[in-house]
Scaffold this motif. Structure first.
Motif: not given
Lengths: 269, 358
Positions: A117-119, A218, A223-225, A230, A233-234, A237-238, B225, B355-356
């Motif tokens: 992560r960034d920090e 995940e 985010a987009g791959t 996924r 899952w979508d 659930f979605q 952040e 997102k992709g």
């Protein structure tokens, strides 16, 4: 002695075949606003929607990730497996390969988030070394995801491969060397071909679960791959479309099982 | 042997005397003191379990036999879908005397999700807007608008803000209606042309978005952040409180943009097959008591729907326009209606493509 196989047949029937059959069956129904959200009549159901190119792209994406992960695991794992098989401390080293399994996978992935992560650890190190003033965005990329995949699945390649390498007849290598083969030639012509069943088993053990992997992309991935895990899952659930999700999962299962079964058949006895 | 069996049968009613209620709520979403008090005052053992995404809750309830007695789904899409699916028990108002204290206007706004308010009462509510780290944003985009969605949805501002980090919540159901509203469309639109516009708007700012957060927005914000976050009001306000506790000088502010912010309600409801419906009603009635509810709002910094709690709310929370928005701001809030399955799929595809694109 045949009856000894009984429990494993019962196990397979109850916990593998039955759930798969239920899943395949849900795929034949239609979504509805009920509990559970399914309704008749039995028909093509979710299988009718499989032709969507969106699914094909996600499947191909997942297969590509599985192939790259398996290849990286082989590159990293083969030397490790060979070294372990030839080491005097073989038992200890094998134990060390298995140590990560003693803690939960989520916990270990969250540790990786802490590194990337960034920090996180890596960025703090970069800053301390004056290599970069601004944090470098490392988390949530394809590279981070592959690190996570290889990290989690490497033992699945090492263990079967090492077992094969350790039981191979060393005298064949000595004979090859006595007959004038160099170390590389011995490896290429004797050691590696002898270990092929282990390589095959290891690659399958890595590639099959990775192709449906959901948690690692995940948590660590970009985010987009679009990966098939996924997408399923979508749908579930979605979109709330259980038949579509079930049809996809069943197709994926068949798509993975068939080549695995063929591979098994071709294996020399 | 027979004696043993007799003992076992006798043990069952004896065990049943311990009354229990299984509550399934969002994580970080209750006053721990309220839990202890409920157990002490009613003698009912409270088994408390948490989730951090509506999908998990919906999946469990739609599969049936979840074993939970009280759940807290959000008005749209989950609560309305559970109502339509017949997954919830109609509430027996005679057992909920404290429900009389609910704000009638707010309850009226949920009626689009639950006709006649038959299946749920409001637990807490809030809006979807922007969390801003003012000091860091000023450094990179001093002249960017602060009270408008333009800050995020106009590429020229988003590009500037990107230098200190933009995080968007990973939730198609929350973001897409907001973009529709920003574009002057109906937030419930399932029209392909409208959705194409939404996709264009989102893709234009995609390079500016550093991360998508599901559940983790509070931490990244509190750690400083990112400097612009699209998230739930209470998450931003909780993050602000945590940042202040950490004392590292990170100051956060919640903004409900002027073009309109989506209003949502988390509803207390009872699954149809709840094993302990009577205890569930007792629990809900207890939560709706003004003194208990005030404690919850003070703890989690989301507003409730019980006006009588006002005198018990801590002054810094009651005076925070992010928590209790002034009337002229409230007039610009909007609610969304149910999303039909085909539209839901179109939206989740749109979201995946967006997102992709990064």
């Amino acid at each position: 002695m045949r009856w000894l196989l009984g429990p494993s047949w019962v196990w397979l029937l109850l916990f593998v075949a039955a759930p798969a059959a239920i899943l395949a069956g849900i795929g034949l129904l239609n979504p509805a606003d009920t509990v559970p959200p399914l309704a008749g009549p039995i028909g093509l159901g979710g299988y009718g929607g499989l032709a969507d190119p969106f699914y094909l792209r996600a499947c191909l994406g997942s297969l590509a990730v599985a192939a790259v992960t398996a290849a990286l695991c082989l590159l990293l794992g083969y030397p490790m497996a060979l070294a372990i098989a030839r080491s005097a401390r073989r038992r200890l080293l094998l134990l060390l390969v298995m140590v990560p399994f003693w803690s939960g996978i989520l916990l270990r992935l969250i540790a990786w988030i802490g590194i990337f992560r960034d920090e996180g650890l890596l960025n703090s190190a970069l800053r301390a070394l004056h290599l970069s003033a601004e944090p470098v965005p490392l988390l949530h990329s394809d590279a981070t995801m592959l690190v996570g995949m290889v990290y989690c699945y490497l033992p699945f390649l090492i263990l079967p491969l090492e077992a094969r390498l350790a039981t191979a007849d060393r005298r064949l290598e000595q004979a090859a060397a006595d007959l004038g083969a160099g170390p590389w030639q011995v490896f290429r012509r004797v050691t590696f071909p002898l270990s092929l069943p282990g390589v095959r088993a290891g690659l399958a053990l890595v590639a099959i679960p990775v192709s449906g992997e959901y948690v690692i992309p995940e948590l660590l991935g970009a985010a987009g791959t679009p990966l098939i895990g996924r997408v399923i899952w979508d749908e579930f659930f979605q979109s709330g479309d259980w038949p579509q999700a079930a049809a996809l999962a069943t197709t994926l299962l068949a798509g993975v099982l068939l080549p695995a079964a063929l591979l098994q058949r071709r294996r020399p006895r | 042997m027979r004696l043993l069996l007799a003992f076992m049968l006798m043990a069952v009613p004896a065990m049943a005397q311990q009354r229990v209620v299984n509550v399934y709520n969002w994580s970080d979403y209750i006053d721990p003191y309220a839990v202890a008090r409920f157990e002490r005052e009613t003698g009912i053992k409270l088994l408390y379990d948490v989730y951090d995404s509506l999908e998990i809750l919906e999946g469990k309830l739609l599969a049936g036999k979840s074993g939970y007695d009280v759940v807290v789904p959000t008005s749209e899409p989950s609560f309305s879908k559970l109502v339509r699916s017949g997954a919830l028990l109609p509430l027996d108002r005679a057992k909920l005397p404290n429900a009389a204290g609910l704000d009638a206007a707010l309850m009226q706004q949920v009626a689009t999700s639950d006709p006649g308010n038959a299946h749920g009462v409001i637990y807490l509510w809030g809006t979807i807007g922007l969390g801003v780290n003012e000091a860091r944003l000023r450094a990179v985009a001093p002249d960017a608008p602060r009270d408008s969605w333009d800050l995020l949805f106009k590429p020229e501002w988003a590009r500037k803000a990107a230098r200190c980090g933009i995080t968007m919540m990973d939730s198609a159901i929350d973001v897409i209606p907001t973009v529709l509203k920003y574009l002057g469309k109906s937030p419930d639109s399932a029209d392909a042309g409208d959705l194409a516009l939404v996709e264009k708007t989102l893709k234009a700012i995609r390079p500016a978005i550093r991360s998508f957060a599901s559940g983790g927005a509070i931490e990244t914000m509190a750690a400083g952040e990112t400097c612009v976050v699209l998230s739930y009001s209470g998450d931003v306000i909780q993050a602000a409180a945590r940042a202040e506790e950490a004392g590292k000088g990170v100051k956060l502010r919640y903004i409900a943009p002027q073009e309109g912010a989506q209003l949502w309600f988390d509803m207390l409801a009872i699954p149809k097959d709840a094993p302990h419906p009577a205890e569930a009603l007792e629990f809900i009635n207890f939560i709706l008591r003004p003194d208990v509810m005030a404690g919850i709002t003070n703890q989690v910094r989301y507003p409730n729907a019980i006006p009588a709690t006002a005198k018990d709310i801590a002054p810094d929370i009651a005076g925070d326009p992010g928590v209790y928005p002034p009337a002229e701001q409230r007039a610009r809030f909007f609610t969304i209606g149910p999303v039909p399955p085909e539209a839901a799929r179109a939206r989740s595809r749109l979201w995946a493509r967006f997102k992709g694109n990064g």
